[in-house]
Design a protein around this motif. Structure first.
Motif, PDB file in Angstrom:
ATOM      1  N   TYR A 189       2.791  11.420 -20.226  1.00  0.00           N
ATOM      2  CA  TYR A 189       1.949  10.309 -20.682  1.00  0.00           C
ATOM      3  C   TYR A 189       2.148   9.095 -19.784  1.00  0.00           C
ATOM      4  N   LEU A 190       3.428   8.800 -19.518  1.00  0.00           N
ATOM      5  CA  LEU A 190       3.743   7.629 -18.703  1.00  0.00           C
ATOM      6  C   LEU A 190       3.105   7.750 -17.309  1.00  0.00           C
ATOM      7  N   CYS A 191       3.344   8.901 -16.705  1.00  0.00           N
ATOM      8  CA  CYS A 191       2.857   9.097 -15.333  1.00  0.00           C
ATOM      9  C   CYS A 191       1.344   9.113 -15.287  1.00  0.00           C
ATOM     10  N   SER A 192       0.714   9.738 -16.285  1.00  0.00           N
ATOM     11  CA  SER A 192      -0.738   9.826 -16.249  1.00  0.00           C
ATOM     12  C   SER A 192      -1.345   8.448 -16.376  1.00  0.00           C
ATOM     13  N   VAL A 193      -0.815   7.668 -17.350  1.00  0.00           N
ATOM     14  CA  VAL A 193      -1.400   6.348 -17.551  1.00  0.00           C
ATOM     15  C   VAL A 193      -1.155   5.480 -16.316  1.00  0.00           C
ATOM     16  N   ALA A 194       0.071   5.535 -15.805  1.00  0.00           N
ATOM     17  CA  ALA A 194       0.381   4.692 -14.653  1.00  0.00           C
ATOM     18  C   ALA A 194      -0.371   5.162 -13.415  1.00  0.00           C
ATOM     19  N   GLY A 195      -0.256   6.458 -13.118  1.00  0.00           N
ATOM     20  CA  GLY A 195      -0.797   6.965 -11.858  1.00  0.00           C
ATOM     21  C   GLY A 195      -2.302   7.144 -11.889  1.00  0.00           C
ATOM     22  N   ASN A 196      -2.846   7.596 -13.026  1.00  0.00           N
ATOM     23  CA  ASN A 196      -4.267   7.917 -13.056  1.00  0.00           C
ATOM     24  C   ASN A 196      -5.121   6.731 -13.467  1.00  0.00           C
ATOM     25  N   LEU A 197      -4.540   5.776 -14.180  1.00  0.00           N
ATOM     26  CA  LEU A 197      -5.379   4.665 -14.642  1.00  0.00           C
ATOM     27  C   LEU A 197      -4.925   3.320 -14.095  1.00  0.00           C
ATOM     28  N   VAL A 198      -3.637   2.975 -14.263  1.00  0.00           N
ATOM     29  CA  VAL A 198      -3.223   1.600 -13.955  1.00  0.00           C
ATOM     30  C   VAL A 198      -3.345   1.306 -12.466  1.00  0.00           C
TER      31      VAL A 198
ATOM     32  N   GLY B  24       0.823  -1.212   0.000  1.00  0.00           N
ATOM     33  CA  GLY B  24       0.000   0.000   0.000  1.00  0.00           C
ATOM     34  C   GLY B  24       0.849   1.251   0.000  1.00  0.00           C
ATOM     35  N   THR B  25       1.834   1.294   0.906  1.00  0.00           N
ATOM     36  CA  THR B  25       2.683   2.491   0.965  1.00  0.00           C
ATOM     37  C   THR B  25       3.489   2.632  -0.316  1.00  0.00           C
ATOM     38  N   GLY B  26       3.932   1.477  -0.859  1.00  0.00           N
ATOM     39  CA  GLY B  26       4.678   1.538  -2.119  1.00  0.00           C
ATOM     40  C   GLY B  26       3.822   2.143  -3.223  1.00  0.00           C
ATOM     41  N   CYS B  27       2.573   1.660  -3.333  1.00  0.00           N
ATOM     42  CA  CYS B  27       1.678   2.201  -4.357  1.00  0.00           C
ATOM     43  C   CYS B  27       1.415   3.676  -4.122  1.00  0.00           C
ATOM     44  N   ALA B  28       1.234   4.042  -2.856  1.00  0.00           N
ATOM     45  CA  ALA B  28       0.967   5.455  -2.538  1.00  0.00           C
ATOM     46  C   ALA B  28       2.143   6.323  -2.963  1.00  0.00           C
ATOM     47  N   LEU B  29       3.358   5.824  -2.687  1.00  0.00           N
ATOM     48  CA  LEU B  29       4.540   6.598  -3.078  1.00  0.00           C
ATOM     49  C   LEU B  29       4.627   6.715  -4.593  1.00  0.00           C
ATOM     50  N   LEU B  30       4.263   5.634  -5.283  1.00  0.00           N
ATOM     51  CA  LEU B  30       4.267   5.662  -6.747  1.00  0.00           C
ATOM     52  C   LEU B  30       3.263   6.701  -7.260  1.00  0.00           C
ATOM     53  N   LEU B  31       2.082   6.698  -6.639  1.00  0.00           N
ATOM     54  CA  LEU B  31       1.054   7.683  -7.008  1.00  0.00           C
ATOM     55  C   LEU B  31       1.583   9.102  -6.807  1.00  0.00           C
ATOM     56  N   ILE B  32       2.251   9.302  -5.672  1.00  0.00           N
ATOM     57  CA  ILE B  32       2.771  10.636  -5.374  1.00  0.00           C
ATOM     58  C   ILE B  32       3.804  11.036  -6.417  1.00  0.00           C
ATOM     59  N   LEU B  33       4.680  10.094  -6.788  1.00  0.00           N
ATOM     60  CA  LEU B  33       5.682  10.391  -7.806  1.00  0.00           C
ATOM     61  C   LEU B  33       5.004  10.802  -9.117  1.00  0.00           C
TER      62      LEU B  33
END
Lengths: 369, 511
Positions: free
Chosen positions: A337-346, A83-92
């Motif tokens: 593009y990378l961040c949006s797809v990863a953070g906002n969708l994946v 969870g924290t890992g995903c949260a940090l990824l989202l923040i990045l």
């Protein structure tokens, strides 16, 4: 603090709507035209599906855990480490998207209005005001969006109406001259923009409505965004035609050719003013959720205390990345593009899938017992 | 660290001491007239205006009555006529409180048991009557204060509508309101502020329209004020508004009874101060400061147009000099070619940058304005003549400023006078100067971002829980018809929802 504030579902989506319109109008036409020429309506409509997906994800998360933000759900349901890992990824991802948006603002101003002003002043001024705004909380932020939205939409509408004598709609033809698939290559850009509706998941506890209503009004907002962008792009293409690719900011060009009376022809600064209102709403909402995400990821941190360090670090990161327009348009866009797809969708979709399985399994065990 | 500093400051503050409850104040009214007289004389020693008169009733030999009041505050003729004459000629024995009350031909009497109340009643101008053998004093409502007659308001004049304004007497002011709202639902509670002045404050509201929680909060905040004396609502306003560091006023001040009445019917409450013609109305939104009572008396079309005009001029009053500086310094391309040629030739003679030029002119204008307010009326004319010369012709001829700057300053001045309420125009005046400096340093983007910051600040303000930009942000459909525009009164059927759960939704005349 987010639980103690109350906003309506209209106010819930409005900042994102305003943000997409403001930045989309300025930079999307060029990208879309390069890929799809006059058929850009097709990738736009297809790309807007990501908006509905984002709204559905937000509504599902809200349906399951109405009192938690996406960061809290991640941390509490997916286990501490993952969870924290995903949260940090989202923040990045949020940070990098924010960097692109802030740099976009600075480039637009530097190229068009302030050739000699150092970028750090332009960025610093905006972030100072944004910092002041986000410290006041989400209620104040959405109130500003409510005040600015009519102005922003109004000025775009006004420009579209005043340019009508100059338009030649035949430039929108021929329809689908390269078939259906060719224009779809440009779908990525609208996907990126529309996926930003997922940002609402970061301040869900502030609203108090049924999840169904949230989904329905979210869909209306996505539809409104699509229609507004379609109208504006149609105006841009029927005014500029093939020349659209020549300009970095085609809508800016349209606005410069508006003619009513002598003095109003020089209205590009006025357009800049209204555009600044929109970019303020966008950067402020992004920084607000970034801040809230940081405060919630590091448990026990207080939102108000993290706001200054987060903004300062963000400021330094913005200064460090994409210093030239060239790098912003190429590497910057790639990162976006990378961040949006990863953070906002994946990541959110993965979370939803996980929750679906998790809740089903839990329901089964409950039934068995 | 800041918290620690705040803690230290709290500790240093001295505990508030009750001032009026001193030694005499705690004493009870005695059954012996002689003893009461002693206490009074002791408390009011060196007060030459206190009149104490002992006298005897017809069938008594010794002086068995005592009346005390402050000279000039009580109605002497009525005391002589209704109290002295009646008591001195009455044959009935005064063997109890009831008999005493009946022998005084006055409607407004009050029983008093402690000397603290005696002092308060005497200060209010009510004579206090003591009788031998009765350990209760009687205060007689016969105060007569010298006040100004009800006159036209000087500060909020209108062309159409009532002309009369509040005066310095709370009682008269309340009558002006009672004259307009003739329902027993108009309630009035008195509070006292000021440890020495003991100023009476009337809290007015309409029962059933006003939120009881709001009243509780107002009382709580007023009771939290510790101050020697209060001479105007402004002294209280500063201490009870939500954000005390904001330049924007969060409580409306008015001298007009009709404004107070309209606000009361909206579910707001009002504070009237003894000795001041300015009443406070709360809670208030930003838009109340941009409205004139006349908006409702003339047609809805003209009042909508005038309101929009006012908002336009509010922006001019705030931004005109800043925009001028930004455009002349950074964005010359905004000005049409012929105009910029003319402006350049005008500015050629001026040795200063636009920022300095504008600052000098604006500060001079503010100086003139302040001088004009403080000067006696006979000399005021002279200042305006000198000011016109200084700000106008002479400064241009000496090439200290350009003619364009004079136009900007005069437009700004006119615009700032268009704001109906003086407090808001003060806020605009204060904000104009930082905006000018920002415009000179950063250009238009600085101005726009500052305006955004101001709007963020406005959106964050609350007046007793009510968001400051209420009908627009957060958007309220029924309220928006009475903000920048004014809809027809027939359509304004829904009362604004202010705070709390009490919301009398429909205006009565709709039902």
């Amino acid at each position: 603090m987010i639980q103690s504030e109350r906003i309506s579902v209209f106010q819930f989506y409005l900042p994102i709507f305003v943000g997409i319109i403001t930045t989309g109008v300025l930079t999307m036409p060029l990208v879309l035209y390069q890929a799809a020429e006059q058929n850009l309506w097709l990738p736009l409509i297809v790309g807007s599906l990501s908006g509905y997906v984002a709204v559905a994800v937000v509504s599902y998360l809200y349906h399951c855990y109405p009192q938690q933000t996406i960061i809290e759900i991640l941390q509490q349901r997916m286990g501490r480490v993952i969870g924290t890992g995903c949260a940090l990824l989202l923040i990045l991802c949020l940070v990098l998207q924010g960097v692109y948006i802030t740099r976009e603002y600075q480039m637009y101003l530097s190229i068009n209005f302030y050739l000699y002003m150092p970028p750090f002043i332009l960025i610093g001024l905006l972030l100072a005001v944004v910092l002041y705004a986000i410290r006041q909380g989400i209620e104040v932020l959405v109130r500003c969006a409510v005040l600015f939205a009519p102005l922003i939409l109004g000025i775009h509408l006004l420009i579209c109406i005043l340019i009508i004598p100059e338009l030649s709609p035949y430039r929108l033809l021929p329809l689908l001259d390269h078939g259906l698939l060719a224009p779809l290559q440009g779908t990525l850009a609208p996907i990126v923009w529309f996926s930003q509706f997922i940002w609402c998941a970061f301040y869900m506890p502030a609203v108090d409505v049924p999840a169904k209503k949230m989904f329905v009004s979210g869909c209306w907002f996505v539809l409104a965004t699509t229609v507004a962008l379609l109208i504006i792009f149609a105006v841009v293409i029927s005014f500029l035609g093939d020349a659209t690719v020549q300009y970095l900011y085609p809508f800016d060009m349209v606005e410069r050719y508006v003619q009513i009376t002598g003095i109003l022809e020089r209205s590009s600064v006025l357009f800049m003013i209204v555009w600044l209102l929109g970019i303020f709403v966008k950067v402020a909402s992004l920084l607000f959720i970034l801040n809230l995400a940081v405060a919630q990821t590091g448990r026990g941190m207080r939102y108000r205390k993290t706001s200054i360090p987060v903004t300062v670090v963000f400021f330094l990161i913005v200064l460090a990345l994409f210093p030239t327009n060239e790098s912003l348009q190429h590497e910057g866009r790639l990162v976006l593009y990378l961040c949006s797809v990863a953070g906002n969708l994946v990541i959110p979709l993965l979370l939803v899938i996980f929750l679906l399985i998790f809740r089903k399994a839990k329901g089964k065990t409950r039934m068995q017992s | 660290m800041f918290q620690w500093m705040r803690k230290m400051r709290k500790q240093r503050r001295k505990p508030w001491q009750e001032v009026l409850v001193d030694e005499e104040g705690t004493k009870k009214v005695s059954a012996s007239v002689k003893k009461n007289k002693q206490i009074l004389e002791h408390a009011y020693h060196a007060c030459a205006d206190l009149i104490i008169r002992s006298f005897a009733t017809k069938n008594s030999v010794e002086n068995n009555m005592l009346i005390a009041y402050l000279g000039g505050t009580a109605n002497v003729e009525e005391i002589n006529e209704h109290v002295m004459k009646g008591l001195q000629s009455s044959n009935r024995p005064l063997d109890g409180l009831k008999a005493l009350e009946q022998s005084v031909a006055i409607t407004d009497t009050k029983k008093i048991h402690t000397f603290n109340d005696v002092f308060i009643n005497i200060a209010d101008g009510k004579p206090v009557l003591f009788a031998e053998g009765i350990n209760t004093a009687l205060s007689l409502g016969m105060s007569k204060w010298a006040t100004r007659a009800v006159e036209d308001t000087q500060t909020e004049p209108v062309i159409r509508g009532a002309k009369e304004g509040f005066v310095e007497s709370m009682q008269v002011n309340v009558t002006l309101l009672r004259k307009r709202i003739r329902t027993p639902r108009l309630k009035l509670k008195t509070l006292v502020i000021g440890d020495y002045s003991r100023t009476q404050v009337a809290l007015l509201y309409i029962d059933g329209l006003c939120d009881p929680e709001l009243l509780k909060e107002v009382k709580k905040r007023i009771n939290g004020i510790h101050i020697d004396g209060v001479w105007d609502g402004g002294m209280v306003q500063e201490q009870i508004q939500d954000n005390q560091r904001s330049v924007f006023p969060q409580i409306l001040t008015t001298e007009r009874p009709d404004v107070v009445c309209a606000s009361l019917l909206d579910g707001k409450c009002s504070l009237i101060f003894e000795g001041s013609p300015n009443t406070l109305i709360l809670p208030t939104t930003f838009f109340a400061f941009m409205q004139s009572p006349e908006d409702y008396y003339v047609g809805y079309m003209i009042s909508s147009l005038l309101r929009m005009l006012r908002f336009g001029f509010l922006l001019i009053a705030l931004l005109a000099p800043a925009f001028y500086i930004a455009i002349v310094t950074f964005h010359q391309e905004m000005i049409p070619t012929t105009l910029i040629m003319a402006m350049t030739s005008m500015r050629e003679q001026v040795p200063f940058p636009a920022l300095v030029e504008a600052l000098v002119m604006e500060i001079t204008f503010e100086g003139l304005r302040e001088a004009g307010v403080r000067l006696p009326r006979q000399v005021g004319q002279a200042i305006s003549i000198v000011g016109a010369l200084v700000i106008g012709q002479a400064a241009i001829q000496a090439s200290l400023v350009s003619p364009a700057m004079v136009i900007i300053v005069s437009i700004t001045a006119i615009a700032s006078f268009m704001i109906p309420h003086y407090e808001l125009s003060i806020s605009v005046r204060i904000l104009r100067f930082p905006l000018m400096i920002i415009a000179g340093v950063f250009g238009l983007i600085g101005v726009v971002l500052s305006v955004i910051a101001i709007i963020v600040h406005l959106a964050s303000l609350r007046s007793f829980g009510l968001p400051y930009l209420e009908p627009l942000a957060p958007f309220k459909k029924h309220g928006a018809g009475d903000s920048i525009i004014r809809r027809r009164l027939q359509h304004q059927t829904i009362r604004p929802h202010l705070t709390g759960k009490t919301w009398n939704k429909y205006r009565r005349w709709k039902e």
